[in-house]
Design a protein around this motif. Structure first.
Motif, PDB file in Angstrom:
ATOM      1  N   PRO A  67       0.841  -1.363   0.177  1.00 44.74           N
ATOM      2  CA  PRO A  67      -0.023   0.076  -0.030  1.00 44.74           C
ATOM      3  C   PRO A  67       0.890   1.529  -0.034  1.00 44.74           C
ATOM      4  CG  PRO A  67       0.289  -0.785   2.396  1.00 44.74           C
ATOM      5  CD  PRO A  67       0.901  -1.938   1.400  1.00 44.74           C
ATOM      6  N   MET A  68       0.215   2.237  -0.377  1.00 42.58           N
ATOM      7  CA  MET A  68       0.798   3.559  -0.081  1.00 42.58           C
ATOM      8  C   MET A  68       0.419   3.641   1.457  1.00 42.58           C
ATOM      9  SD  MET A  68       2.289   5.269  -2.197  1.00 42.58           S
ATOM     10  CE  MET A  68       2.165   7.058  -2.048  1.00 42.58           C
ATOM     11  N   LEU A  69       1.403   3.586   2.625  1.00 42.15           N
ATOM     12  CA  LEU A  69       2.642   3.984   2.482  1.00 42.15           C
ATOM     13  C   LEU A  69       3.642   2.743   2.183  1.00 42.15           C
ATOM     14  CD1 LEU A  69       2.202   6.254   5.409  1.00 42.15           C
ATOM     15  CD2 LEU A  69       2.772   7.155   3.318  1.00 42.15           C
ATOM     16  N   THR A  70       4.774   2.991   1.598  1.00 45.54           N
ATOM     17  CA  THR A  70       5.741   1.768   1.608  1.00 45.54           C
ATOM     18  C   THR A  70       6.519   1.905   2.567  1.00 45.54           C
ATOM     19  OG1 THR A  70       7.000   3.201  -0.052  1.00 45.54           O
ATOM     20  CG2 THR A  70       5.211   1.771  -0.946  1.00 45.54           C
ATOM     21  N   MET A  71       6.106   1.596   3.963  1.00 47.66           N
ATOM     22  CA  MET A  71       6.914   1.762   5.003  1.00 47.66           C
ATOM     23  C   MET A  71       6.602   0.341   5.819  1.00 47.66           C
ATOM     24  SD  MET A  71       6.992   5.606   6.445  1.00 47.66           S
ATOM     25  CE  MET A  71       7.408   7.064   5.637  1.00 47.66           C
ATOM     26  N   THR A  72       7.449  -0.073   6.630  1.00 45.54           N
ATOM     27  CA  THR A  72       7.455  -1.117   7.495  1.00 45.54           C
ATOM     28  C   THR A  72       5.803  -1.530   8.307  1.00 45.54           C
ATOM     29  OG1 THR A  72       9.414  -1.379   7.767  1.00 45.54           O
ATOM     30  CG2 THR A  72       8.238  -2.685   9.282  1.00 45.54           C
ATOM     31  N   THR A  78      -1.590  -3.407   7.064  1.00 49.15           N
ATOM     32  CA  THR A  78      -2.474  -3.590   5.709  1.00 49.15           C
ATOM     33  C   THR A  78      -2.496  -5.142   5.634  1.00 49.15           C
ATOM     34  OG1 THR A  78      -2.182  -1.444   4.709  1.00 49.15           O
ATOM     35  CG2 THR A  78      -2.715  -3.549   3.209  1.00 49.15           C
ATOM     36  N   THR A  79      -1.379  -5.927   5.573  1.00 50.45           N
ATOM     37  CA  THR A  79      -1.176  -7.132   5.572  1.00 50.45           C
ATOM     38  C   THR A  79      -2.221  -8.021   6.461  1.00 50.45           C
ATOM     39  OG1 THR A  79       0.894  -7.253   4.227  1.00 50.45           O
ATOM     40  CG2 THR A  79       0.084  -9.529   5.165  1.00 50.45           C
ATOM     41  N   ILE A  80      -2.031  -7.721   7.670  1.00 50.84           N
ATOM     42  CA  ILE A  80      -2.619  -8.591   8.784  1.00 50.84           C
ATOM     43  C   ILE A  80      -4.104  -8.055   9.048  1.00 50.84           C
ATOM     44  CG2 ILE A  80      -1.781  -7.143  10.820  1.00 50.84           C
ATOM     45  CD1 ILE A  80      -1.537 -10.758  10.456  1.00 50.84           C
ATOM     46  N   THR A  81      -4.327  -6.673   8.511  1.00 52.54           N
ATOM     47  CA  THR A  81      -5.887  -6.421   8.625  1.00 52.54           C
ATOM     48  C   THR A  81      -6.717  -6.596   7.434  1.00 52.54           C
ATOM     49  OG1 THR A  81      -5.253  -4.204   8.170  1.00 52.54           O
ATOM     50  CG2 THR A  81      -5.331  -5.022  10.587  1.00 52.54           C
ATOM     51  N   GLY A  82      -6.064  -6.651   6.168  1.00 42.52           N
ATOM     52  CA  GLY A  82      -6.736  -6.544   4.896  1.00 42.52           C
ATOM     53  C   GLY A  82      -7.359  -5.080   4.593  1.00 42.52           C
ATOM     54  N   ARG A  83      -6.972  -4.028   5.253  1.00 46.75           N
ATOM     55  CA  ARG A  83      -7.381  -2.853   5.261  1.00 46.75           C
ATOM     56  C   ARG A  83      -6.503  -1.763   4.811  1.00 46.75           C
ATOM     57  NH1 ARG A  83     -12.096  -2.494   8.418  1.00 46.75           N
ATOM     58  NH2 ARG A  83     -12.484  -0.383   7.419  1.00 46.75           N
ATOM     59  N   TRP A  84      -6.808  -0.731   3.859  1.00 42.77           N
ATOM     60  CA  TRP A  84      -5.963   0.328   3.333  1.00 42.77           C
ATOM     61  C   TRP A  84      -5.639   1.036   4.636  1.00 42.77           C
ATOM     62  CZ3 TRP A  84      -4.392  -1.057  -0.879  1.00 42.77           C
ATOM     63  CH2 TRP A  84      -5.360  -1.626  -2.004  1.00 42.77           C
ATOM     64  N   VAL A  85      -4.455   1.784   4.181  1.00 44.83           N
ATOM     65  CA  VAL A  85      -3.983   2.770   5.342  1.00 44.83           C
ATOM     66  C   VAL A  85      -4.846   3.706   5.988  1.00 44.83           C
ATOM     67  CG1 VAL A  85      -2.232   4.196   6.056  1.00 44.83           C
ATOM     68  CG2 VAL A  85      -1.436   2.213   4.673  1.00 44.83           C
ATOM     69  N   ILE A 239       3.099 -18.907   4.384  1.00 47.56           N
ATOM     70  CA  ILE A 239       3.050 -17.903   3.281  1.00 47.56           C
ATOM     71  C   ILE A 239       4.491 -16.948   3.544  1.00 47.56           C
ATOM     72  CG2 ILE A 239       2.156 -15.351   2.613  1.00 47.56           C
ATOM     73  CD1 ILE A 239      -0.689 -16.896   3.078  1.00 47.56           C
ATOM     74  N   LEU A 240       5.260 -16.597   2.903  1.00 45.99           N
ATOM     75  CA  LEU A 240       6.520 -15.815   2.736  1.00 45.99           C
ATOM     76  C   LEU A 240       6.243 -14.408   2.120  1.00 45.99           C
ATOM     77  CD1 LEU A 240       9.317 -18.520   1.811  1.00 45.99           C
ATOM     78  CD2 LEU A 240       8.322 -17.992   4.065  1.00 45.99           C
ATOM     79  N   THR A 241       6.347 -13.367   2.489  1.00 48.85           N
ATOM     80  CA  THR A 241       6.198 -12.041   1.965  1.00 48.85           C
ATOM     81  C   THR A 241       6.863 -11.216   2.592  1.00 48.85           C
ATOM     82  OG1 THR A 241       4.224 -10.771   1.121  1.00 48.85           O
ATOM     83  CG2 THR A 241       4.225 -11.627   3.432  1.00 48.85           C
ATOM     84  N   SER A 242       6.612  -9.828   2.118  1.00 48.33           N
ATOM     85  CA  SER A 242       7.435  -8.656   2.778  1.00 48.33           C
ATOM     86  C   SER A 242       6.418  -7.490   2.675  1.00 48.33           C
ATOM     87  CB  SER A 242       8.603  -8.502   1.734  1.00 48.33           C
ATOM     88  OG  SER A 242       9.382  -7.319   2.274  1.00 48.33           O
ATOM     89  N   ASP A 243       7.113  -6.444   3.143  1.00 48.72           N
ATOM     90  CA  ASP A 243       6.185  -5.048   3.361  1.00 48.72           C
ATOM     91  C   ASP A 243       6.544  -4.031   2.016  1.00 48.72           C
ATOM     92  OD1 ASP A 243       8.792  -4.696   4.268  1.00 48.72           O
ATOM     93  OD2 ASP A 243       8.400  -3.790   5.981  1.00 48.72           O
ATOM     94  N   HIS A 244       7.783  -3.990   1.600  1.00 46.07           N
ATOM     95  CA  HIS A 244       7.954  -2.927   0.387  1.00 46.07           C
ATOM     96  C   HIS A 244       9.255  -3.459  -0.127  1.00 46.07           C
ATOM     97  CE1 HIS A 244      11.007  -1.793   3.549  1.00 46.07           C
ATOM     98  NE2 HIS A 244      10.167  -1.543   4.402  1.00 46.07           N
ATOM     99  N   ALA A 313      -7.430   8.962  -5.428  1.00 44.67           N
ATOM    100  CA  ALA A 313      -7.924   7.784  -4.682  1.00 44.67           C
ATOM    101  C   ALA A 313      -7.271   6.627  -4.593  1.00 44.67           C
ATOM    102  CB  ALA A 313      -9.439   7.382  -5.416  1.00 44.67           C
ATOM    103  N   SER A 314      -6.480   6.120  -5.576  1.00 45.16           N
ATOM    104  CA  SER A 314      -5.623   5.017  -5.523  1.00 45.16           C
ATOM    105  C   SER A 314      -4.586   4.912  -4.426  1.00 45.16           C
ATOM    106  CB  SER A 314      -4.963   4.903  -6.979  1.00 45.16           C
ATOM    107  OG  SER A 314      -3.884   6.075  -6.962  1.00 45.16           O
ATOM    108  N   PHE A 315      -4.327   6.006  -3.583  1.00 40.83           N
ATOM    109  CA  PHE A 315      -3.384   5.945  -2.513  1.00 40.83           C
ATOM    110  C   PHE A 315      -4.060   5.446  -1.346  1.00 40.83           C
ATOM    111  CE2 PHE A 315      -0.250   9.630  -3.624  1.00 40.83           C
ATOM    112  CZ  PHE A 315       0.292   9.055  -4.903  1.00 40.83           C
ATOM    113  N   HIS A 316      -5.590   5.589  -1.346  1.00 42.90           N
ATOM    114  CA  HIS A 316      -6.314   5.112  -0.104  1.00 42.90           C
ATOM    115  C   HIS A 316      -5.690   5.964   1.367  1.00 42.90           C
ATOM    116  CE1 HIS A 316      -8.336   2.190  -2.561  1.00 42.90           C
ATOM    117  NE2 HIS A 316      -7.352   1.891  -3.083  1.00 42.90           N
ATOM    118  N   LEU A 317      -5.394   7.201   1.110  1.00 41.19           N
ATOM    119  CA  LEU A 317      -4.900   7.966   2.281  1.00 41.19           C
ATOM    120  C   LEU A 317      -5.698   8.926   2.337  1.00 41.19           C
ATOM    121  CD1 LEU A 317      -0.849   7.973   1.634  1.00 41.19           C
ATOM    122  CD2 LEU A 317      -2.101   6.724   3.187  1.00 41.19           C
ATOM    123  N   ALA A 318      -6.601   9.534   1.486  1.00 44.22           N
ATOM    124  CA  ALA A 318      -7.183  10.943   1.653  1.00 44.22           C
ATOM    125  C   ALA A 318      -8.053  10.878   2.751  1.00 44.22           C
ATOM    126  CB  ALA A 318      -8.002  11.165   0.362  1.00 44.22           C
TER     127      ALA A 318
END
Length: 433
Positions: A67-72, A78-85, A239-244, A313-318
């Protein structure tokens, strides 16, 4: 005899199209592992036999988009909740308060429930509320309480704890696997701080980064061997993944560096700021100064400035209430400096999530996953409903979709194939009668 056989065949066909009920479906467990800062292509310039084997034995996505933001912290949540920032409101690695000027670094926030608990329930709590047993090993957000509920077991990463000790990595795997095999945990999340640290310190193209990727690959091999040794192959999905991802900081001549105080008087115009933090910056203008601040920053090079409520809108931050009114995103490879050039990192993130250098990895294997399956890219927000499906629980409200990932899973199609094979066999007997 023929009539009886036809009735049996009809029953087989009907059964093939029906999903297994929860009562008859085999219960599986889930391990989610995150390697912080693992860029999507880090395994392409290093020999990684164990990760390569996973692409054959399990599922690999071409890449996933954080997601935006590309931070830890924001991305992991977002991964553990399935929600945008903008929904879960973990809007930075730093815990901050513009009114008091409070600023705490990432590891200092890990036990601060007031930063994480904003009304959105993470998977640990949702699973616990449906009778499952969950744990977190260093995973961001795992050390907080949510609506007064704590995760059954949570180990929190301490300030100053080393992130690259391979022996400790293996010990961590042994610990979490014992939770599955000896204590019957259903969900465990495991976090490693590499290759993020080496990416910052050395840059993504440095030989040391490649050494860490080889270490991660050996760790993946150890994980698979340990799963087999503990008899978990048939019940544990991983599942193996990362944050950014990570990009090289350009380190151009000083004249090209972004120093925002050249374009506006920060002391005069801003009451709060976090600007010396990679490619993402936030700022609260003094009363009546928002347009002046926006206009001044619009003249600065190598960045884009946004009024929060006018962000794409694609940022899901507004819609975030926690973000300050002004948001700044630097161009790829440029860091934001407030007054002086103090930045020492050779690699960084926090940039636009559409940049390929910000994309990250996804691998999965276990009894519920197909083999040798290559997935098209997808947003990390869709991992959450996949995990709920694997755990056979009802998800909390989320922004993801199982339709994006369900093709990875073995399911009705495999049962249909087996039933059709049985049907053909019985038909051959029928023709001989």
């Amino acid at each position: 005899m023929r009539l009886q056989l036809l009735l049996v065949l009809s029953a087989v066909i009907c059964a093939a199209g029906k999903p297994l009920s929860k009562a008859t479906a085999r219960k599986t467990k889930l391990l989610l592992v995150s390697f912080d800062g693992f860029r999507w292509d880090y395994d392409q310039d290093v020999d990684t036999p164990h990760l390569d084997r996973l692409a054959v034995d399990g599922v690999k996505a071409k890449y996933i988009t954080p997601p935006m933001l590309t931070m830890t912290s924001p991305s992991h949540f977002t991964t553990i909740t399935g929600r945008w920032v903008e929904d879960h409101e973990v809007v930075h690695n730093m815990m901050f308060n513009p009114k008091t000027n409070l600023k705490l670094n990432h590891k200092e926030t890990l036990k601060r429930s007031e930063w994480w608990d904003n009304g959105v329930l993470p998977l640990w709590i949702t699973a616990q509320n449906q009778g499952l047993k969950t744990a977190s090993f260093h995973f961001p957000g795992g050390g907080a309480n949510y609506s007064g509920q704590a995760i059954h077991r949570a180990l929190v990463e301490e300030v100053g704890q080393p992130d690259d000790n391979e022996t400790e990595w293996r010990q961590n795997i042994d610990t979490v696997l014992s939770w599955f095999s000896e204590e019957d945990f259903d969900l465990v999340t495991l976090y490693y701080g590499e290759p993020d640290n080496v990416g910052h310190a050395k840059g993504p193209d440095h030989p040391r980064r490649k050494e860490i990727i080889r270490q991660i690959d050996r760790t993946v091999g150890y994980l698979r061997e340990a799963i087999h040794r503990r008899g978990l192959n048939d019940i544990l999905n991983v599942i193996l993944t990362s944050d950014h991802g990570m990009t090289t900081v350009k380190k151009r001549p000083l004249v090209d560096e972004i120093v925002l105080n050249k374009y506006l008087n920060l002391i005069k115009l801003a009451s709060f700021e976090i600007l010396d933090y990679g490619g993402f910056g936030i700022l609260t203008p003094r009363p009546g100064k928002q347009q002046e601040v926006f206009d001044a920053l619009s003249k600065a090079p190598n960045l884009t400035v946004y009024k929060k409520h006018e962000m794409p809108a694609s940022f899901h931050l507004a819609n975030s209430e926690r973000l300050p009114p002004i948001v700044i995103v630097a161009d790829l490879g440029f860091n934001l400096n407030s007054r002086f050039i103090v930045y020492v990192n050779k690699g960084d993130h926090g940039f636009h999530n559409g940049e390929m250098d910000m994309k990250t990895i996804f691998r999965a294997f276990g009894p519920s996953f197909k083999s040798n399956f290559l997935s098209e890219p997808f947003d990390s927000v869709h991992i959450y409903p996949l995990m709920c499906q694997l755990l056979q629980i009802q998800p909390a409200p989320h922004n993801g979709s199982l339709a994006v990932t369900e093709k990875m899973l073995l399911g009705g199609s495999r049962r249909v194939q087996r039933s059709v094979a049985l049907l053909l066999s019985m038909l051959s007997v029928f023709t001989m009668l």
